[in-house]
Design a protein around this motif. Structure first.
Motif, mmCIF file in Angstrom:
data_model
loop_
_atom_site.group_PDB
_atom_site.id
_atom_site.type_symbol
_atom_site.label_atom_id
_atom_site.label_comp_id
_atom_site.label_asym_id
_atom_site.label_seq_id
_atom_site.Cartn_x
_atom_site.Cartn_y
_atom_site.Cartn_z
ATOM 1 N N ASN A 11 2.355 7.662 -4.169
ATOM 2 C CA ASN A 11 1.902 6.480 -3.503
ATOM 3 C C ASN A 11 1.301 5.441 -4.544
ATOM 4 O O ASN A 11 0.831 5.870 -5.540
ATOM 5 C CB ASN A 11 0.608 6.801 -2.638
ATOM 6 C CG ASN A 11 -0.003 5.459 -2.283
ATOM 7 O OD1 ASN A 11 -0.920 4.761 -2.825
ATOM 8 N ND2 ASN A 11 0.280 4.998 -0.846
ATOM 9 N N PRO A 12 1.992 4.176 -4.603
ATOM 10 C CA PRO A 12 1.956 3.264 -5.611
ATOM 11 C C PRO A 12 0.143 2.971 -5.959
ATOM 12 O O PRO A 12 -0.005 2.669 -7.175
ATOM 13 C CB PRO A 12 2.517 2.231 -5.156
ATOM 14 C CG PRO A 12 2.822 2.223 -3.773
ATOM 15 C CD PRO A 12 2.966 3.647 -3.374
ATOM 16 N N ALA A 68 8.006 18.154 0.326
ATOM 17 C CA ALA A 68 7.992 16.725 0.645
ATOM 18 C C ALA A 68 6.691 16.204 0.895
ATOM 19 O O ALA A 68 5.730 16.950 1.016
ATOM 20 C CB ALA A 68 9.143 16.580 1.978
ATOM 21 N N GLY A 69 6.719 14.841 1.067
ATOM 22 C CA GLY A 69 5.407 14.425 1.218
ATOM 23 C C GLY A 69 5.485 12.761 1.391
ATOM 24 O O GLY A 69 5.986 11.975 0.506
ATOM 25 N N SER A 128 6.492 2.849 -10.823
ATOM 26 C CA SER A 128 5.171 3.379 -11.245
ATOM 27 C C SER A 128 5.144 4.812 -11.350
ATOM 28 O O SER A 128 4.644 5.630 -12.166
ATOM 29 C CB SER A 128 4.114 2.750 -10.394
ATOM 30 O OG SER A 128 4.287 3.344 -9.077
ATOM 31 N N GLU A 129 6.065 5.503 -10.150
ATOM 32 C CA GLU A 129 6.284 6.819 -10.088
ATOM 33 C C GLU A 129 6.878 7.331 -11.533
ATOM 34 O O GLU A 129 6.695 8.331 -12.099
ATOM 35 C CB GLU A 129 6.852 7.256 -8.821
ATOM 36 C CG GLU A 129 6.054 7.046 -7.559
ATOM 37 C CD GLU A 129 7.096 6.841 -6.637
ATOM 38 O OE1 GLU A 129 7.193 5.972 -5.905
ATOM 39 O OE2 GLU A 129 7.486 8.197 -6.018
ATOM 40 N N LEU A 130 7.807 6.556 -11.765
ATOM 41 C CA LEU A 130 8.868 6.984 -13.000
ATOM 42 C C LEU A 130 7.837 6.988 -14.350
ATOM 43 O O LEU A 130 7.701 7.540 -15.154
ATOM 44 C CB LEU A 130 9.916 6.242 -13.407
ATOM 45 C CG LEU A 130 10.670 6.184 -14.396
ATOM 46 C CD1 LEU A 130 11.061 7.482 -14.726
ATOM 47 C CD2 LEU A 130 11.917 5.205 -14.557
ATOM 48 N N LEU A 144 0.843 -1.217 0.135
ATOM 49 C CA LEU A 144 -0.066 0.019 -0.010
ATOM 50 C C LEU A 144 0.768 1.196 -0.034
ATOM 51 O O LEU A 144 0.176 2.369 -0.294
ATOM 52 C CB LEU A 144 -1.052 -0.075 1.204
ATOM 53 C CG LEU A 144 -2.091 -1.023 1.194
ATOM 54 C CD1 LEU A 144 -2.836 -1.261 2.471
ATOM 55 C CD2 LEU A 144 -2.965 -1.058 -0.027
ATOM 56 N N GLY A 145 2.078 1.056 0.326
ATOM 57 C CA GLY A 145 2.980 2.288 0.281
ATOM 58 C C GLY A 145 4.556 1.870 0.902
ATOM 59 O O GLY A 145 4.321 0.931 1.634
ATOM 60 N N PHE A 146 5.371 2.586 0.439
ATOM 61 C CA PHE A 146 6.681 2.378 0.650
ATOM 62 C C PHE A 146 7.561 3.475 1.215
ATOM 63 O O PHE A 146 8.456 3.364 2.190
ATOM 64 C CB PHE A 146 7.667 1.637 -0.491
ATOM 65 C CG PHE A 146 6.758 0.352 -0.889
ATOM 66 C CD1 PHE A 146 6.139 0.515 -2.120
ATOM 67 C CD2 PHE A 146 6.779 -0.849 -0.233
ATOM 68 C CE1 PHE A 146 5.461 -0.611 -2.777
ATOM 69 C CE2 PHE A 146 6.070 -2.125 -0.901
ATOM 70 C CZ PHE A 146 5.343 -1.764 -1.948
ATOM 71 N N GLY A 147 7.093 4.693 0.860
ATOM 72 C CA GLY A 147 8.148 5.931 1.150
ATOM 73 C C GLY A 147 9.401 5.749 0.435
ATOM 74 O O GLY A 147 10.218 6.424 0.836
ATOM 75 N N ALA A 148 9.459 5.185 -0.623
ATOM 76 C CA ALA A 148 10.640 5.069 -1.504
ATOM 77 C C ALA A 148 10.091 4.986 -2.767
ATOM 78 O O ALA A 148 8.996 4.926 -3.355
ATOM 79 C CB ALA A 148 11.099 3.724 -1.062
#
Ligand code: KE4
Length: 433
Positions: A308-309, A302-303, A98-100, A90-94
């Motif tokens: 978030n994937p 920042a966030g 998919s963001e790319l 659900l989320g990694f903070g890394a």
């Protein structure tokens, strides 16, 4: 869970209970129906062009979560993409691939984007774009336009549109005068006032932020000379032109309003459609400006949930759907069918009403002429709109609960849905006094 009194609706009992724990019973003011009156709908599910409220009453939905649901509610490809992404985490903070993929897609679809950063709300996107413009130019003043809404960061809640306008409180308490003083508020579509502002203080202006098609004072389309003045004056004085396309991005065309009108911003913001209903928003633009951002440069932003994937997956699936051949032609046809049908019906019954659409968004006005400014919007008959809103709601059509909002169609709205909407309006207009 609140015990339900069978003598009152579920909407009402949920609202009564919500009022005890949530200010105004809602998590965003415009949802409270304060502008139109009555009890807000508590929606429990959506599918395609339809939503159902807590009493399981069905509505044809023209709010679409305020724009994101351009492919309709619960589109199977979007739901599957979310399920698949969630099953991996659900989320990694890394950083994630998919963001790319999202960043590369946005830069491919929107030529003004050389670099982009993902955030979790339109407010974050516009707030950061302003900070970035100030950091890049070393200047402090910003220019916005009355009736335009860019989210609720302090410097932009100065004669804002949307919720603030709806409440008739054109500026918010809690915003220090010192901050508001750095924001110049001009009239939308008034190129002369923009020229005056620049001639008086052009070297102090860090940025001009504008909705290239205004959708937060109802729908107001831009005049060509206004768009040209925005671009030419920002270039002449070295100010950053920020197009806030949180609403218009992927809504008025695949290239947003900038592609529709042929205006190139220095920075832009995106949201709504690019999240498919989940919190995925963005800002971006010229590489020389974006490279001022941390960790490269000195402008901080920042966030925790940025990129978030699961939200990005919903956005990518939605953006895949809008790239289908003829998507915007069909969407625009539905919106035009609606506005032309409503206008014809009102004229037949002698009701002072008009409407317009651009791409997949539309405006309804109880006025003889289509407004081209904030002042003209404010002269429309708000009480007539409110009466129409409730009559349509009773008839199973969910319009935006404010005379100062735009409406939205989706690819799930069929010609039959639009014809049904027009027929319901015609019955209302036939008895209009
Ligand atoms: P959010 O912070 O609500 O994600 O986005 C703020 C925003 C920024 N820019 C534009 C052009 C916008 O339209 C918005 C938000 N739009 C409103 C609807 N008019 C959101 C609905 C609400 O406030 O509940």
């Amino acid at each position: 869970m609140t015990l339900h009194n069978p003598l009152i609706s579920h909407n009402q009992s949920l609202f009564d209970a919500s009022l005890l724990r949530i200010p105004g019973g809602v998590n965003s003011p415009v949802r409270a129906f304060r502008s139109v009156g009555g009890t807000p709908l508590f929606l429990q599910r959506g599918r395609g062009a339809y939503v159902w409220d807590a009493d399981d009453k069905q509505y044809i939905d023209y709010v679409g979560s305020w724009g994101p649901m351009i492919a309709g509610h619960c589109h199977p490809e979007v739901v599957k993409a979310v399920q698949d992404a969630a099953a991996s985490g659900l989320g990694f903070g890394a950083p994630t691939a998919s963001e790319l993929e999202m960043a590369e897609l946005l830069c491919k679809l929107l030529p003004s984007l050389e670099m982009v950063r993902l955030v979790s709300s339109g407010t974050e996107a516009t707030m950061t774009a302003i900070r970035l413009a100030r950091g890049f130019t070393g200047r402090s003043r910003i220019v916005k336009f009355e009736g335009c809404y860019h989210g609720h960061s302090d410097g932009l809640l100065v004669k804002a549109g949307s919720g603030a306008l709806t409440f008739g409180q054109p500026s918010s308490s809690g915003v220090p005068a010192e901050i508001a003083a750095l924001t110049t508020v001009l009239d939308y579509n008034d190129a002369a006032s923009l020229e005056r502002a620049f001639s008086e203080a052009g070297d102090e202006i860090a940025a001009v932020i504008v909705e290239p098609v205004a959708g937060n004072m109802n729908l107001v389309t831009p005049k060509r000379e206004f768009l040209d003045a925005l671009r030419n004056l920002c270039t002449k004085y070295g100010a950053v032109l920020i197009l806030d396309e949180v609403m218009t991005g992927f809504r008025v065309s695949l290239q947003g309003a900038q592609g529709y009108y042929g205006i190139k911003p220095d920075l832009m913001t995106l949201g709504k459609v690019m999240g498919g209903g989940l919190p995925s928003d963005a800002f971006g633009g010229r590489r020389d400006i974006m490279q001022c951002l941390a960790p490269l440069g000195s402008v901080y932003q920042a966030g925790t949930l940025s990129g978030n994937p699961v939200a990005v997956a919903a956005g990518l699936a939605t953006l895949k759907l809008v790239q289908a051949e003829g998507f915007y032609e069909r969407l625009s046809q539905r919106a035009t069918q609606l506005t032309c049908g409503l206008t014809a019906s009102a004229a037949k019954h002698g009701v002072a009403f008009c409407a317009q659409s651009i791409g997949g968004m539309f405006g309804l006005y109880f006025s003889k002429t289509i407004p081209a400014s904030y002042t003209e919007v404010m002269s429309c008959d708000k009480e007539a709109f409110n009466r129409f809103f409730h009559a349509m709601l009773d008839a199973g059509v969910y319009l935006a609960p404010s005379a100062f909002e735009a409406g939205f169609v989706s690819s799930a709205h069929t010609e039959a849905d639009i014809d049904e909407t027009i027929a319901k309006a015609d019955t209302i207009f036939s008895g209009w006094k």
